[in-house]
Design a protein around this motif. Structure first.
Motif, PDB file in Angstrom:
ATOM      1  N   GLY A 167      21.727  10.648  -3.800  1.00 28.60           N
ATOM      2  CA  GLY A 167      20.299  10.446  -3.640  1.00 28.60           C
ATOM      3  C   GLY A 167      19.591  11.783  -3.663  1.00 28.60           C
ATOM      4  O   GLY A 167      20.220  12.844  -3.744  1.00 28.60           O
ATOM      5  N   TYR A 168      18.270  11.723  -3.612  1.00 35.07           N
ATOM      6  CA  TYR A 168      17.446  12.923  -3.683  1.00 35.07           C
ATOM      7  C   TYR A 168      16.334  12.813  -2.655  1.00 35.07           C
ATOM      8  O   TYR A 168      15.639  11.794  -2.567  1.00 35.07           O
ATOM      9  CB  TYR A 168      16.851  13.061  -5.084  1.00 35.07           C
ATOM     10  N   PHE A 169      16.133  13.886  -1.870  1.00 36.22           N
ATOM     11  CA  PHE A 169      15.114  13.926  -0.833  1.00 36.22           C
ATOM     12  C   PHE A 169      14.293  15.194  -1.012  1.00 36.22           C
ATOM     13  O   PHE A 169      14.850  16.290  -1.118  1.00 36.22           O
ATOM     14  CB  PHE A 169      15.780  13.907   0.546  1.00 36.22           C
ATOM     15  N   GLU A 170      12.968  15.037  -1.067  1.00 35.08           N
ATOM     16  CA  GLU A 170      12.087  16.188  -1.248  1.00 35.08           C
ATOM     17  C   GLU A 170      10.973  16.147  -0.210  1.00 35.08           C
ATOM     18  O   GLU A 170      10.342  15.104   0.007  1.00 35.08           O
ATOM     19  CB  GLU A 170      11.479  16.201  -2.653  1.00 35.08           C
ATOM     20  N   ILE A 171      10.734  17.284   0.427  1.00 37.28           N
ATOM     21  CA  ILE A 171       9.635  17.451   1.367  1.00 37.28           C
ATOM     22  C   ILE A 171       8.582  18.324   0.687  1.00 37.28           C
ATOM     23  O   ILE A 171       8.913  19.351   0.083  1.00 37.28           O
ATOM     24  CB  ILE A 171      10.107  18.124   2.667  1.00 37.28           C
ATOM     25  N   HIS A 172       7.320  17.919   0.785  1.00 35.12           N
ATOM     26  CA  HIS A 172       6.268  18.630   0.066  1.00 35.12           C
ATOM     27  C   HIS A 172       4.949  18.465   0.802  1.00 35.12           C
ATOM     28  O   HIS A 172       4.723  17.459   1.462  1.00 35.12           O
ATOM     29  CB  HIS A 172       6.134  18.067  -1.358  1.00 35.12           C
ATOM     30  N   ILE A 173       4.083  19.467   0.698  1.00 34.74           N
ATOM     31  CA  ILE A 173       2.740  19.285   1.229  1.00 34.74           C
ATOM     32  C   ILE A 173       2.033  18.184   0.434  1.00 34.74           C
ATOM     33  O   ILE A 173       2.321  17.975  -0.750  1.00 34.74           O
ATOM     34  CB  ILE A 173       1.915  20.584   1.198  1.00 34.74           C
TER      35      ILE A 173
END
Length: 403
Positions: A180-186
């Motif tokens: 899976g892929y997890f991204e944190i972003h403003i």
């Protein structure tokens, strides 16, 4: 260590990375430049401090891997390249939080490998090619891009080789075992700021078309060619820009002309050739396609009226992306379990999750930013909101591990 202390450490690293720039008066780190390379080395050092097996791959991605012996890999990532005169947080916040989150998991039994990636080129500023880093790890890199040139005439291939990398080995950098892929972003929007809520779940990412539009007329003397005899390419471009704005407002999409180049520009010469960019976005693929057709017709009509020649070139296109229901559900549980209100948002901005979605389930967490400002030096995130995002992300990782 408390979440506020962890968040303060991340903020210190944000400031350290922001000081590495092509521009002494602002933040600019575009692909392959000395500032970009220095920033990559700094991020690699932080990954190594976290105990990750770290290297920089052939497209310039900084990659830190926690090998558990499992058969699949969870990727936590964002990008470290910037637009010109950027803010501190767009991209780097997600990378530096990922390093901290993985470091906090040390000692936990994990049923998958974890790889933290600082993608090398998401913004696409230097070569007008977005997602170079994430497309490489997904196996979607287009080799024809290697001949693209920056404004100095340097090709992408030459830029990669100047970093000491080998374009023939780009296929070696593909990840084949996605968990899976997890991204944190403003957020890059004002919803969370206006609601005073620190985080949100991203449900989808809008589709996008990027185009190059060229108007060709006839250059001439500004003092001698009568107004009714001119083929002024800049006037044609100006009419088109206003038509783009009117269409976007009427049809409730977002469309932007953000770049304009007047060839052989001079104050006493009628512009003979003008190229502008066009960026169209919508979460609905049909709406996006219809907008592209309508705006091309608008440009053609303007050229017919003004006796101009039109060149319409698609530079990049991406379909709307739906985030994975299972992973997003676990993220929602993490938010409610951490005591926060659950907000669900569609991202109007593009992210590396877009190309990754072709090969892996993806999910994203948005973090509140000041007034929604992004791609600007005023970009700001409060340490308390980083702490909230860390708390939620830690719980999300535990949810994912025990799912």
């Amino acid at each position: 260590m408390s979440y506020l202390q962890r968040a303060a450490n991340i903020m210190n690293r944000i400031d350290t990375l922001a000081a590495i720039s092509e521009d002494a008066k602002g933040i600019t780190r575009t692909f392959g430049t000395p500032a970009f390379i220095a920033g990559s080395e700094q991020v690699m050092h932080w990954m190594q401090e976290a105990g990750l097996d770290t290297h920089i791959d052939n497209i310039g991605n900084v990659r830190g891997r926690w090998k558990t012996g499992a058969s699949s890999t969870l990727v936590i990532a964002s990008h470290i390249d910037t637009v010109i005169n950027a803010g501190k947080f767009d991209g780097p916040l997600g990378v530096l939080m990922a390093i901290d989150i993985v470091q906090a998991l040390k000692g936990t039994t994990i049923p998958f490998n974890i790889e933290v990636i600082a993608f090398s080129d998401e913004e696409g500023v230097r070569f007008h090619t977005t997602y170079l880093g994430s497309k490489t790890v997904t196996g979607a890199f287009d080799n024809s891009l290697l001949d693209k040139k920056d404004h100095n005439g340097t090709t992408l291939k030459e830029a990669i080789e100047s970093m000491g990398k080998d374009v023939s080995r780009l296929p070696d950098d593909v990840i084949h075992d996605w968990q899976g892929y997890f991204e944190i972003h403003i957020e890059q929007g004002p919803v969370l700021y206006d609601s005073n809520i620190p985080i949100a779940v991203v449900t989808a990412i809008a589709g996008q078309k990027r185009l190059s539009v060229t108007f060709k007329g006839m250059a001439g003397h500004a003092g001698t060619v009568p107004m009714d005899s001119r083929q002024d390419a800049l006037c044609g471009a100006a009419a088109f820009i206003l038509a783009v704005e009117e269409y976007a407002v009427t049809h409730k999409i977002v469309a932007t002309v953000g770049y304009l180049q007047v060839s052989n520009a001079a104050s006493n010469v009628i512009p003979g050739e003008v190229t502008c960019s066009l960026d169209i976005r919508s979460a609905d693929i049909a709406t996006l396609d219809i907008a592209g057709i309508a705006l091309q017709k608008a440009a053609a009509d303007i050229c017919e009226q003004r006796q101009l020649h039109l060149e319409w070139q698609l530079i990049q296109a991406s379909k709307p992306v739906a985030c994975d229901r299972v992973m997003s559900g676990l993220l929602k549980h993490a938010i409610t379990g951490s005591g926060y209100e659950t907000v669900q948002l569609v991202s109007g901005a593009g992210h590396d999750a877009v190309p990754v979605s072709a090969v892996s389930p993806v999910c994203m967490l948005f973090v509140k930013c000041y007034k929604g400002i992004s791609h600007h030096p005023s970009e700001k995130v409060d340490v308390e909101d980083i702490a909230a995002a860390l708390k939620v992300s830690d719980q999300f990782m535990l949810n994912l591990i025990h799912y």
